[in-house]
Design a protein around this motif. Structure first.
Motif, PDB file in Angstrom:
ATOM      1  N   UNK A 217      -9.117   2.996  -8.318  1.00 15.73           N
ATOM      2  CA  UNK A 217      -7.835   3.540  -8.777  1.00 15.73           C
ATOM      3  C   UNK A 217      -6.833   3.698  -7.634  1.00 15.73           C
ATOM      4  N   UNK A 218      -7.321   3.982  -6.429  1.00 14.56           N
ATOM      5  CA  UNK A 218      -6.418   4.144  -5.291  1.00 14.56           C
ATOM      6  C   UNK A 218      -5.528   2.917  -5.121  1.00 14.56           C
ATOM      7  N   UNK A 219      -6.138   1.743  -5.228  1.00 17.82           N
ATOM      8  CA  UNK A 219      -5.368   0.508  -5.090  1.00 17.82           C
ATOM      9  C   UNK A 219      -4.642   0.162  -6.375  1.00 17.82           C
ATOM     10  N   UNK A 220      -5.363   0.205  -7.485  1.00 12.99           N
ATOM     11  CA  UNK A 220      -4.818  -0.230  -8.777  1.00 12.99           C
ATOM     12  C   UNK A 220      -3.597   0.572  -9.183  1.00 12.99           C
ATOM     13  N   UNK A 221      -3.635   1.868  -8.940  1.00 13.56           N
ATOM     14  CA  UNK A 221      -2.576   2.745  -9.448  1.00 13.56           C
ATOM     15  C   UNK A 221      -1.482   3.044  -8.438  1.00 13.56           C
ATOM     16  N   UNK A 222      -1.705   2.733  -7.162  1.00  7.63           N
ATOM     17  CA  UNK A 222      -0.750   3.173  -6.143  1.00  7.63           C
ATOM     18  C   UNK A 222      -0.141   2.055  -5.324  1.00  7.63           C
ATOM     19  N   UNK A 223      -0.832   0.940  -5.149  1.00 11.90           N
ATOM     20  CA  UNK A 223      -0.295  -0.152  -4.348  1.00 11.90           C
ATOM     21  C   UNK A 223       0.491  -1.118  -5.228  1.00 11.90           C
TER      22      UNK A 223
ATOM     23  N   UNK B 148      -1.634  -7.422  -4.743  1.00 12.88           N
ATOM     24  CA  UNK B 148      -3.017  -7.532  -5.198  1.00 12.88           C
ATOM     25  C   UNK B 148      -3.261  -8.763  -6.058  1.00 12.88           C
ATOM     26  N   UNK B 149      -2.303  -9.095  -6.907  1.00 11.64           N
ATOM     27  CA  UNK B 149      -2.496 -10.085  -7.969  1.00 11.64           C
ATOM     28  C   UNK B 149      -2.385 -11.514  -7.433  1.00 11.64           C
ATOM     29  N   UNK B 150      -3.529 -12.214  -7.450  1.00 12.72           N
ATOM     30  CA  UNK B 150      -3.550 -13.593  -6.985  1.00 12.72           C
ATOM     31  C   UNK B 150      -3.505 -14.616  -8.094  1.00 12.72           C
TER      32      UNK B 150
ATOM     33  N   UNK C 171       0.885  -1.995   0.614  1.00 13.79           N
ATOM     34  CA  UNK C 171      -0.520  -2.341   0.714  1.00 13.79           C
ATOM     35  C   UNK C 171      -1.148  -1.676   1.936  1.00 13.79           C
ATOM     36  N   UNK C 172      -2.267  -0.983   1.727  1.00 11.73           N
ATOM     37  CA  UNK C 172      -2.961  -0.305   2.817  1.00 11.73           C
ATOM     38  C   UNK C 172      -3.907  -1.294   3.493  1.00 11.73           C
ATOM     39  N   UNK C 173      -3.764  -1.552   4.788  1.00  7.34           N
ATOM     40  CA  UNK C 173      -4.656  -2.504   5.453  1.00  7.34           C
ATOM     41  C   UNK C 173      -6.100  -2.048   5.377  1.00  7.34           C
TER      42      UNK C 173
ATOM     43  N   UNK D  85      -3.060 -12.898   2.035  1.00  9.86           N
ATOM     44  CA  UNK D  85      -2.315 -12.983   0.776  1.00  9.86           C
ATOM     45  C   UNK D  85      -3.163 -12.433  -0.368  1.00  9.86           C
ATOM     46  N   UNK D  86      -2.531 -12.016  -1.469  1.00  9.33           N
ATOM     47  CA  UNK D  86      -3.314 -11.496  -2.600  1.00  9.33           C
ATOM     48  C   UNK D  86      -4.290 -12.546  -3.118  1.00  9.33           C
ATOM     49  N   UNK D  87      -5.538 -12.112  -3.367  1.00 11.96           N
ATOM     50  CA  UNK D  87      -6.536 -13.053  -3.874  1.00 11.96           C
ATOM     51  C   UNK D  87      -7.403 -12.448  -4.977  1.00 11.96           C
ATOM     52  N   UNK D  88      -6.965 -11.338  -5.555  1.00 11.90           N
ATOM     53  CA  UNK D  88      -7.691 -10.735  -6.673  1.00 11.90           C
ATOM     54  C   UNK D  88      -7.251 -11.424  -7.966  1.00 11.90           C
TER      55      UNK D  88
END
Length: 275
Positions: free
Chosen positions: A196-202, A207-209, A91-93, A183-186
């Motif tokens: 896409x940067x987050x969805x496809x690479x992290x 991400x998934x809350x 995860x990228x801060x 913590x993940x809250x999406x």
């Protein structure tokens, strides 16, 4: 894409021509990044040119144009005045999370113990170490790749890998001054709408809350009072959409809640303190 200096230099005009060549090369990177949809193409081009040259630069630009996060290419992310080491998949801060560090720092003093839960690369903990010297830091995450980065960024800290509080040393129960949790809250259904940067690479787990985005936060809020000292605080990042439900969740677990916002970044932080 080919990035090559243009023109020849001569002894008399070498400095000027080299300057022109460097400018032309930088503009070639900027134009390529902008065509790929990079909003901050000028800044990204500068950072890439500072770190890479020749074939390595061309390779890095191609990866960036394909959607790979800039931070993975550089090997670091800027956070609260620090360069935090990151690696692909971690995860990228986000800059908005700096509010979490600022709020938590105001609740700490030298000698306190702080637990950075779901620490990722350890950015929040690193910022706290800089802001409040003399802290005892524990950082925890379920992802071994993340805790490997955190160990690099948090010299002298206790970094543990496991599910939430499970790997935290039992001797700290009831002795922690502040727990921070980005913590993940999406919500699960909203991940498809993320960049896409987050969805496809992290890592998806970062991400998934869950269905409403608060699944992990419920578990943290329920367990945190057992680990906090009297008057201790749980400081979490939230969102405008979840603010009301998140506040009620913290209150249900015995916290008195204060809300903090940063209109410029859109950040929201909830600080729950035990009576």
């Amino acid at each position: 894409m080919a990035i090559r200096p243009q023109g020849r230099s001569s002894p008399a005009g070498r400095g000027t021509l080299l300057s022109v060549s460097e400018t032309a090369a930088t503009q070639a990177v900027v134009q390529t990044l902008r065509a790929a949809g990079c909003v901050f193409a000028e800044d990204e081009a500068r950072l890439l040119r500072e770190q890479f040259a020749g074939a390595e630069l061309e390779h890095a630009v191609r990866r960036r144009c394909a959607g790979e996060p800039l931070e993975y290419l550089l090997g670091w992310a800027e956070f609260d005045g620090l360069r935090v080491a990151v690696r692909p998949g971690v995860f990228v801060p986000r800059r908005r999370t700096e509010l979490l560090a600022r709020v938590a720092a105001r609740l700490l003093q030298s000698g306190d113990t702080v637990l950075d839960m779901c620490c990722g690369a350890g950015a929040v903990a690193a910022a706290l170490v800089r802001r409040v010297p003399g802290l005892r830091v524990v950082a925890a995450d379920s992802d071994p790749a993340a805790t490997a980065c955190a160990e690099r960024n948090l010299a002298g800290a206790t970094v543990v890998t496991g599910n939430l509080f499970a790997p935290v040393p039992a001797a700290l129960r009831g002795r922690i001054a502040v727990i921070t949790a980005n913590a993940p809250y999406v919500p699960t259904d909203a991940i498809a709408l993320m960049p896409a940067e987050a969805r496809d690479h992290e890592a998806r787990a970062a991400l998934d809350g869950g269905p409403d985005g608060l699944e992990v936060h419920r578990r943290i809020a329920a367990a945190a009072p057992d680990w906090l000292m009297p008057g201790g605080a749980l400081v979490v990042e939230s969102s405008n959409a979840q603010q009301r439900a998140h506040v009620e969740l913290l209150r249900h677990n015995g916290f008195v809640v204060a809300e903090h916002r940063d209109d410029e970044s859109g950040a929201m932080v909830l600080a729950g303190r035990l009576p």
